[in-house]
Design a protein around this motif. Structure first.
Motif, PDB file in Angstrom:
ATOM      1  N   THR A 180       0.982  -1.163  -0.075  1.00 44.59           N
ATOM      2  CA  THR A 180      -0.064   0.087   0.135  1.00 44.59           C
ATOM      3  C   THR A 180       0.910   1.297   0.120  1.00 44.59           C
ATOM      4  N   ARG A 181       2.095   1.159   0.276  1.00 47.34           N
ATOM      5  CA  ARG A 181       2.990   2.113   0.348  1.00 47.34           C
ATOM      6  C   ARG A 181       4.088   2.130  -0.721  1.00 47.34           C
ATOM      7  N   CYS A 182       3.928   1.368  -1.673  1.00 50.50           N
ATOM      8  CA  CYS A 182       4.735   1.163  -2.995  1.00 50.50           C
ATOM      9  C   CYS A 182       4.080   1.771  -4.228  1.00 50.50           C
ATOM     10  N   ASN A 183       4.593   2.554  -4.968  1.00 45.43           N
ATOM     11  CA  ASN A 183       4.230   2.926  -6.256  1.00 45.43           C
ATOM     12  C   ASN A 183       4.635   1.538  -7.315  1.00 45.43           C
ATOM     13  N   LEU A 184       3.449   1.071  -7.494  1.00 40.48           N
ATOM     14  CA  LEU A 184       3.565  -0.123  -8.397  1.00 40.48           C
ATOM     15  C   LEU A 184       3.538  -0.159  -9.856  1.00 40.48           C
ATOM     16  N   ASP A 185       3.676   1.141 -10.265  1.00 43.05           N
ATOM     17  CA  ASP A 185       3.506   1.488 -11.761  1.00 43.05           C
ATOM     18  C   ASP A 185       4.826   0.762 -12.493  1.00 43.05           C
ATOM     19  N   MET A 186       6.077   0.707 -11.800  1.00 44.86           N
ATOM     20  CA  MET A 186       7.099   0.291 -12.512  1.00 44.86           C
ATOM     21  C   MET A 186       7.786  -0.928 -12.149  1.00 44.86           C
ATOM     22  N   VAL A 187       7.178  -1.543 -10.965  1.00 45.95           N
ATOM     23  CA  VAL A 187       7.817  -2.512 -10.228  1.00 45.95           C
ATOM     24  C   VAL A 187       6.706  -3.730 -10.021  1.00 45.95           C
ATOM     25  N   ASP A 188       7.247  -5.067  -9.861  1.00 47.84           N
ATOM     26  CA  ASP A 188       6.434  -6.159  -9.501  1.00 47.84           C
ATOM     27  C   ASP A 188       6.850  -6.346  -7.913  1.00 47.84           C
ATOM     28  N   LEU A 189       6.165  -6.832  -7.308  1.00 46.10           N
ATOM     29  CA  LEU A 189       6.333  -7.175  -6.026  1.00 46.10           C
ATOM     30  C   LEU A 189       6.322  -8.780  -6.005  1.00 46.10           C
ATOM     31  N   GLU A 190       7.477  -9.264  -5.523  1.00 41.85           N
ATOM     32  CA  GLU A 190       7.432 -10.803  -5.305  1.00 41.85           C
ATOM     33  C   GLU A 190       7.709 -11.487  -3.869  1.00 41.85           C
ATOM     34  N   LEU A 191       7.502 -12.640  -3.552  1.00 44.20           N
ATOM     35  CA  LEU A 191       8.010 -13.184  -2.579  1.00 44.20           C
ATOM     36  C   LEU A 191       9.382 -13.601  -2.711  1.00 44.20           C
ATOM     37  N   VAL A 192       9.991 -13.600  -1.422  1.00 45.33           N
ATOM     38  CA  VAL A 192      11.411 -14.038  -1.667  1.00 45.33           C
ATOM     39  C   VAL A 192      11.647 -15.703  -1.516  1.00 45.33           C
ATOM     40  N   ALA A 193      11.331 -16.148  -2.591  1.00 43.29           N
ATOM     41  CA  ALA A 193      11.180 -17.815  -2.702  1.00 43.29           C
ATOM     42  C   ALA A 193      12.379 -18.506  -3.335  1.00 43.29           C
ATOM     43  N   ASP A 194      13.108 -17.776  -4.153  1.00 37.08           N
ATOM     44  CA  ASP A 194      14.318 -18.529  -4.679  1.00 37.08           C
ATOM     45  C   ASP A 194      15.361 -18.570  -3.814  1.00 37.08           C
ATOM     46  N   GLY A 195      16.062 -19.860  -3.816  1.00 36.91           N
ATOM     47  CA  GLY A 195      16.985 -20.043  -2.725  1.00 36.91           C
ATOM     48  C   GLY A 195      18.242 -19.017  -2.981  1.00 36.91           C
ATOM     49  N   ARG A 196      18.606 -18.626  -4.147  1.00 33.98           N
ATOM     50  CA  ARG A 196      19.697 -17.552  -4.338  1.00 33.98           C
ATOM     51  C   ARG A 196      19.121 -16.403  -3.838  1.00 33.98           C
ATOM     52  N   ASP A 197      17.890 -15.938  -3.833  1.00 37.28           N
ATOM     53  CA  ASP A 197      17.582 -14.675  -3.465  1.00 37.28           C
ATOM     54  C   ASP A 197      17.697 -14.700  -1.903  1.00 37.28           C
ATOM     55  N   GLN A 198      16.957 -15.886  -1.208  1.00 37.64           N
ATOM     56  CA  GLN A 198      17.461 -16.106   0.255  1.00 37.64           C
ATOM     57  C   GLN A 198      18.518 -15.835   0.726  1.00 37.64           C
ATOM     58  N   GLN A 199      19.479 -16.597  -0.093  1.00 36.58           N
ATOM     59  CA  GLN A 199      20.849 -16.467   0.379  1.00 36.58           C
ATOM     60  C   GLN A 199      21.437 -14.996   0.514  1.00 36.58           C
ATOM     61  N   GLU A 200      21.284 -14.295  -0.815  1.00 37.56           N
ATOM     62  CA  GLU A 200      21.693 -13.119  -1.075  1.00 37.56           C
ATOM     63  C   GLU A 200      21.217 -12.328   0.249  1.00 37.56           C
ATOM     64  N   LEU A 201      19.755 -12.468   0.340  1.00 40.27           N
ATOM     65  CA  LEU A 201      19.092 -11.509   1.349  1.00 40.27           C
ATOM     66  C   LEU A 201      19.734 -11.522   2.723  1.00 40.27           C
TER      67      LEU A 201
END
Length: 111
Positions: free
Chosen positions: A30-51
Motif C-alpha cells: 500500500t506504500r509502494c508505487n506499483l507503476d514500474m515494479v513487480d512485488l514478489e515473495l523471496v522464494a528463490d534459494g539464491r535470493d534468500q541467501q543473498e538477502l
C-alpha cells in the motif's frame, strides 16, 4: 535491503536494481508505487541467501537489533520480505514472459 519503514511512494521511477523490503505488518504494497515494479515473495534459494548475507553484513557493521532479531527468527521473518523487481530491469535481463510483455504493451497503449 530496507529493514525499516518506507515512504508512501517507494519505487517511484525505479527502473533498475532490486530491493528487498521488510514488511513487518504486511502493508508495504500500500506504500509502494506499483507503476514500474513487480512485488514478489523471496522464494528463490539464491535470493534468500543473498538477502541473508546482506542482513548478516548489516548486523556485523552496525550491531542492528532488528537485523539480529530477523536472523535469529529467520524462518518466521523471511516471509515478511518482499522483493521489488522493476519491470524494465526484468526486460533487460530477458526474464519477462510473453504474457508479461503483452500486458506491459497493453498498459502502454491503453494507459
Amino acid at each position: 535491503v530496507v529493514l525499516g519503514p518506507t515512504g508512501s511512494n517507494f519505487a517511484a521511477g525505479m527502473s533498475g536494481g532490486l530491493a528487498y523490503v521488510y514488511s513487518q505488518n504486511s502493508e508495504f504494497d500500500t506504500r509502494c508505487n506499483l507503476d514500474m515494479v513487480d512485488l514478489e515473495l523471496v522464494a528463490d534459494g539464491r535470493d534468500q541467501q543473498e538477502l541473508r548475507t546482506l542482513i548478516e553484513n548489516h548486523l556485523r557493521y552496525t550491531g542492528s537489533a532488528r537485523a539480529r532479531h530477523i536472523l535469529d527468527n529467520w524462518e518466521d521473518e523471511l516471509p515478511k520480505f518482499v522483493k521489488v523487481f522493476p519491470m524494465e530491469y526484468r526486460r533487460v535481463l530477458g526474464l519477462m514472459t510473453p504474457e508479461d510483455e503483452k500486458t506491459d504493451r497493453e498498459e502502454v497503449i491503453h494507459g
